[in-house]
Structures are given as C-alpha cells and as structure tokens.
Motif scaffolding. Structure first.
Motif, mmCIF file in Angstrom:
data_model
loop_
_atom_site.group_PDB
_atom_site.id
_atom_site.type_symbol
_atom_site.label_atom_id
_atom_site.label_comp_id
_atom_site.label_asym_id
_atom_site.label_seq_id
_atom_site.Cartn_x
_atom_site.Cartn_y
_atom_site.Cartn_z
ATOM 1 N N UNK B 63 0.833 -1.206 0.000
ATOM 2 C CA UNK B 63 0.000 0.000 0.000
ATOM 3 C C UNK B 63 0.865 1.252 0.000
ATOM 4 N N UNK B 64 1.938 1.203 0.785
ATOM 5 C CA UNK B 64 2.744 2.414 0.940
ATOM 6 C C UNK B 64 3.492 2.773 -0.336
ATOM 7 N N UNK B 65 3.725 1.803 -1.182
ATOM 8 C CA UNK B 65 4.444 2.131 -2.415
ATOM 9 C C UNK B 65 3.497 2.628 -3.508
ATOM 10 N N UNK B 66 2.193 2.582 -3.236
ATOM 11 C CA UNK B 66 1.248 3.077 -4.238
ATOM 12 C C UNK B 66 1.396 4.584 -4.395
ATOM 13 N N UNK B 180 13.664 13.798 5.695
ATOM 14 C CA UNK B 180 13.060 14.142 6.982
ATOM 15 C C UNK B 180 11.588 13.775 7.034
ATOM 16 N N UNK B 181 10.976 13.965 8.209
ATOM 17 C CA UNK B 181 9.586 13.552 8.429
ATOM 18 C C UNK B 181 8.588 14.215 7.485
ATOM 19 N N UNK B 182 8.957 15.347 6.878
ATOM 20 C CA UNK B 182 7.992 15.999 5.991
ATOM 21 C C UNK B 182 7.948 15.375 4.607
ATOM 22 N N UNK B 183 8.927 14.537 4.314
ATOM 23 C CA UNK B 183 8.955 13.875 3.010
ATOM 24 C C UNK B 183 8.080 12.627 3.058
ATOM 25 N N UNK B 184 7.193 12.451 2.068
ATOM 26 C CA UNK B 184 6.310 11.272 2.077
ATOM 27 C C UNK B 184 7.078 9.948 2.155
ATOM 28 N N UNK B 185 8.311 9.927 1.645
ATOM 29 C CA UNK B 185 9.079 8.679 1.665
ATOM 30 C C UNK B 185 9.576 8.319 3.062
ATOM 31 N N UNK B 186 9.516 9.284 3.988
ATOM 32 C CA UNK B 186 9.963 9.032 5.345
ATOM 33 C C UNK B 186 9.200 7.859 5.961
#
Lengths: 373, 245
Positions: B63-66, B180-186
C-alpha cells in the motif's frame, strides 16, 4: 512599533482595552468602475510591524474569548459559524499575520501559555490595533473571515478576495475534478483549445482550469481560458490572481455579461464552466449574515426561481461550444439540477450527450454537466 | 476521484472538535476485537489513532508504495454532511475530509487545512502514516509480528538508509541526502526502522549498532518525528521497557 492613532471609524465597541482604534478599511471598495485596485491580502504584506509577545498574547486571549462568547448563537440565528469554527479561523488569522520564519515557535508559545520572554518582539504583517479591529468586525459585524484576511484557500490555490467578489466555495472545487476526471480524461484533445469561465469572480475556476489544461496538454499546444465577469471589482481581482499564478498568457479576463465578450470564439470553445448566481431571490434575506450582508448580491441572486442565469447559460452554451465540447454548471441543488436537465431534454433535443447530474462533497446534487454533440 | 466524491455525506461529531482524529478499525474482526489508543502528535497537530489487528501485515508495504492516485482509488471519500443547502448559501469553511481505506478499513481524517483539496492531501498523508504504524498496533494487540527482519546478516533496506543521518557508517554515496519527516518517503523508512526495533526487542542501542550509528544519534532520529517516537515507545512499553524521552 508603529502606533496608528488615526481617529477614524470605530468599529464596534469593546471596552476592556484602551488601544486606539485605527481606521478600518472595511467598505473601501465602491461600485464605481474606475480604477479598482485589488487589495493585498494579509499573508502577502511585508512583516513591517511588530508587537511584543505579551501584547500578542493579550490580543490572542481577547480574540479567543470573543470567539468563545459566540457559542452556538449564530447557528441558531442563521446557521452561521460556532465558537469552534471561529477559533479555527483565529488560528488561520495568526498564520497569515505572523512572518513564516518564527511562526511555528510563536504559535506554540501562544497555545501553551508559556510566559517566558514577554518582551521579545514579534514581526507582524499588520499592526495589532488593526487585528483588534478586524476580529471585532469578524464577530460583531459577521464580516467573512476571507475578507478579513483577503484570501481564500481553494484547492491548491490561495486566491485574493475582497468585498465585491464572491468567495469561492469548497463545493465548487469539484468542477475542476470534472474538468480533469470527466472532460480531459475522455477527450484529451480538449486540453488544447479555448475554455471559458463565466462570472469568474476571484478567477478560481479559470485559474485551476488553466493549470489542469497545462497538465493534460501533450506536446506544444496548451489550451487557453477566457474568464468573464460583469463586475469591475471581480475583473480586477481575477486579473491580479491570474498574474500571481503567472498565467497572464493563458488566462484572459474580459469584462462583460456571460457570453457577450466571447463573440470571437463562438462555436470554438472546448469547455464552458460557470458558478452563476442561483439562489432564489426570496431566500436572500434569510442567508447567513456573512453571505447575505457582505457578499455581492450580483453573484448570489438568481431571480425568483434562482435559474434566470442558468437558463441563459444553457440557452447560449450550445452555440458557443464546438462539437464534443464540455460544459459544467453549478446549481442550487437537486431541484434545479433536475429542472435544468429536463429543460435541456425538452428544449434542446439532440444538442448534448452524456448529460449528468453530479453531487458535491456533501452529497447534494450540485452540478449539471454534458458534452455538445 | 470524482466518482468517490459522489457517495453520501458522512460526518462524525468528533470532526467538529479541533482535534484531528484518525480512527481505524477492521471491517469485521473474526476474533474478539480489542481497540486501543495511540495518541500521536505530528506537525503540531494532535490526533488519535485507534487501531485493531485484523490487517494483513504483508500488504502494508504494498500500500505504501502506491502513488497517491492509486491509494486514493482504494479509498472511500466522505466529507462534512452540510446542514442546509450549501454552495453559495454558506460560508463556514467546513472542508473536513474523511478517507476510508477499503482494503484495511483504516480511516483518516483531516479538518484543519483551509481547503477541501488540501484536507484530502493531509488525510491521505495521515493514512500512509497509519498504514506504516499499524503493524506496530497489531503487535501490541495480538502479539503478531511485524515484517520479519533477519538479524544475522542484517543490512538496512534502501528506504531506511534514506532516513538515516549522514554519520551512519552504513550510508553509501548513493543513499542520497537524508529524508526528513515531511517527506512522504519518510514513512517507508519509518516502517523499516520499526521492523528492526521490534526484531531487537525494543533495544535502541542494539538497533543503533546494526545501523552503524550511535545510540544517541538513533534516539535523535526517533525523536524527530512524533508519531515514530510514540510508536517506538508503545513497542517498548509492550516489552516492559522505559519510554524514550
């Protein structure tokens, strides 16, 4: 700190502080058509004022209490905002007021009630005296929050608004989903020609559509949008919003009524969009004060049944659209939607295909859309 | 996306409060469900997460890679049930959004942004956080395991390397700048980190060793994101360990 000691208009009486009240430029927009200068929204003004943290805290407490004092009285009166919503607006006002660099620190200090360093100076985009004034206008005069801060967040845009221009509504955001999801996905070639937003107001639909066209256009030819409005304030505000988004080469704002300024593109339009006035005249007096007492009646009153302008648009749209062109209009709700679809079927047989009624986010049937055959 | 918007309106009272709530629950728990609460604080916004265990761990990574649009298509979108006619009649700036992720039943909400569109983006970002954290919820509730990690030949996945600070000896020149935490990939890195911390029974120093960094540096990384911090502490609490502070 700059002290404004103008002896101008006082706006409402609230006696528990003794700060001189500056002139409030509440109704500075006149209806005259000459030289309408769009106002600069709070968040775009330079942070050239300051207040100590303790002064800011004092204002914040006062403003919060004023918001809380409303309770649910506005809801009971005319389905207006309650304290919770007003306090949320107060947070947004602070966001626009305080310079970005220290905003989060200051906001968390105000929230926590921490009393350290009360003398530290906070850079503000407007004098604190003006903030006392505008927040009283918000609560006591029911001046819309968006006019207070001079902007509205709509989709991913921040649009300037001011008295004389309809504040774009969240419901209308769906029109852009229709442009992208229905029109451009089914007929990508539509992204390459002219679109029109009639009665553009702040320019919201026109600007968002222009950005959608740019995303969907393949290769060189990107479509253009013509936005029309009868109101010179709207034309000025829409033009400045278009410029702020660097779209002056893509969106052209023309002054005039509905299709009138569009004679040169008759039969050539790929899309016609509009959120025309649709409130039945009889409902105007019962509107929420923020709307009925402050927003332009020109953008709200749709005649006795509310459908005067919608019918005018439907009568004209077939000859304006090229074959395959798309239209979407916002309406007052289910009754108008059904009436309009029936009208089109009876009066314009064979002109359109794939007509549909689309609901807004709240599940109210809100939009009529279709394609020119 | 527009079709998702056409469902009936829904609005829970909780959305009227200033607190943003994330309520996730399994659609139909086949075993006795016990809900529990994890309070989260992220970007200064308080929100709460209720979670139950009826979720298949193996899917969470998928799901997270969608992409946003793909994840959105798996969701049911509801918004504030407006009282009255809405549209031009109304000026309330109630642009609250509620997203229900149909495969997992997780629900994310957002109310504090100033446009409908942005609330939708916030709700989607929160949904991702929730999906990353849920394996941890399951652990507390059901003693289920997170994504298994082999400690003997441990080498952090690239998404975890991306969130590590520069001074980690495992970072390679191709790991790119720290996310960092603001990046969706975090969130993906956070999930892998939680998997590792679970595998070493909550020990920050053991996890730090495996990541080629000092215990202090790993603690700082964990504390840099409130939801990660909370999740680690919940995990440690379930093992009878003291919380990180």
């Amino acid at each position: 700190m700059l002290k404004l000691r103008s002896s101008g208009l006082s706006c409402g009486v609230c006696a528990n502080f003794r700060i001189p009240i500056p002139r409030c430029y509440m109704n500075s927009i006149t209806t005259s058509s000459i030289d309408v200068k769009p106002k600069v929204p709070l968040y775009l003004r330079p942070p050239s004022f300051s207040a100590s943290l303790s002064e800011l805290t004092k204002w914040h407490k006062w403003a919060k209490n004023l918001a809380s004092s409303v309770g649910s009285s506005f809801i009971n009166l005319d389905n207006g905002p309650d304290s919770t919503l007003l306090r949320r607006e107060l947070n947004w006002l602070l966001q626009d007021l305080i310079e970005l660099q220290y905003r989060s620190v200051i906001l968390s200090r105000l929230e926590s009630g921490n009393n350290e360093n009360p003398d530290v100076s906070v850079a503000l985009r407007a004098p604190l005296e003006e903030m006392y004034c505008v927040w009283r206008q918000r609560i006591e005069k029911r001046r819309p929050f968006q006019y207070v801060v001079g902007c509205e967040h709509w989709r991913d845009l921040v649009l300037s608004v001011q008295e004389g221009v309809l504040i774009p509504r969240p419901e209308t955001e769906v029109i852009i989903d229709l442009v992208e999801g229905v029109a451009l996905n089914n007929a990508p070639e539509l992204a390459q020609s002219f679109w029109a937003d009639l009665g553009t107001g702040s320019g919201a639909i026109a600007i968002a559509t222009a950005r959608a066209l740019a995303t969907h256009a393949r290769g060189d030819a990107c479509g253009r949008v013509i936005a029309t409005d009868l109101s010179s304030v709207a034309v000025a505000v829409a033009t400045s919003n278009v410029q702020r988004y660097g779209l002056q080469d893509v969106v052209e704002v023309r002054k005039g009524s509905w299709f009138e300024p569009l004679k040169d593109v008759q039969g050539k339009l790929a899309g016609v969009l509009s959120n025309p006035p649709y409130i039945p005249s009889g409902d105007i007096s019962g509107l929420q004060a923020e709307v009925g007492q402050h927003e332009p009646i020109l953008a709200l009153d749709g005649g006795i049944s509310g459908t005067n302008d919608l019918l005018h648009l439907i009568d004209g749209v077939a000859s304006m659209l090229k074959p395959g062109g798309f239209f979407a209009f916002e309406t007052n709700g289910e009754q108008q939607c059904k009436f309009l679809v029936e009208y089109i079927e009876n009066e314009k047989p064979g002109s359109f295909r794939d007509m549909n009624i689309v609901s807004d986010f709240a599940g109210i049937q809100r939009f009529v859309m279709g394609f020119r055959r | 996306m527009a079709t998702a918007a056409m469902g009936g309106g829904f609005m829970n009272q909780i959305m009227r409060s200033k607190t943003v709530s994330l309520v996730g629950k399994a659609a139909a728990p086949p075993w006795p469900s016990s809900y529990f609460l994890v309070s989260l604080k992220r970007k200064g916004i308080g929100f709460q997460l209720y979670c139950c265990s009826n979720i298949n761990n193996n899917n969470s990574n998928t799901y997270l890679t969608l992409k946003d649009e793909e994840l959105m298509r798996q969701c049911e979108l509801n918004t504030f049930k407006a009282s009255g006619p809405g549209g031009q009649h109304r000026n309330k700036r109630e642009s609250a959004v509620r997203l229900k992720h149909l495969p997992t039943g997780i629900i994310a909400r957002a109310v504090e942004d100033r446009s409908q569109h942005m609330n939708r983006a916030s709700a989607l970002a929160r949904l991702r956080t929730l999906i990353a954290l849920k394996a941890n919820c399951c652990l507390i509730d059901m003693n289920e395991v997170r994504n298994p990690v082999s400690l003997e030949s441990y080498s952090p996945p690239p998404e975890l390397l991306q969130i590590l600070p520069r001074n980690s000896t495992l970072r390679r020149s191709d790991s790119g700048p720290q996310i960092g935490p603001n990046n969706p990939k975090f969130i993906l890195g956070m999930q892998a980190l939680l998997d590792l911390i679970f595998a070493v029974d909550g020990s920050i120093s053991d996890a730090a060793k495996l990541l080629g960094m000092s215990t202090g540096a790993l603690s700082r990384l964990i504390l840099s994101d409130d939801s990660l911090w909370k999740a680690v502490n919940e995990l440690r609490a379930s093992k009878g360990m003291n919380p990180l502070k």
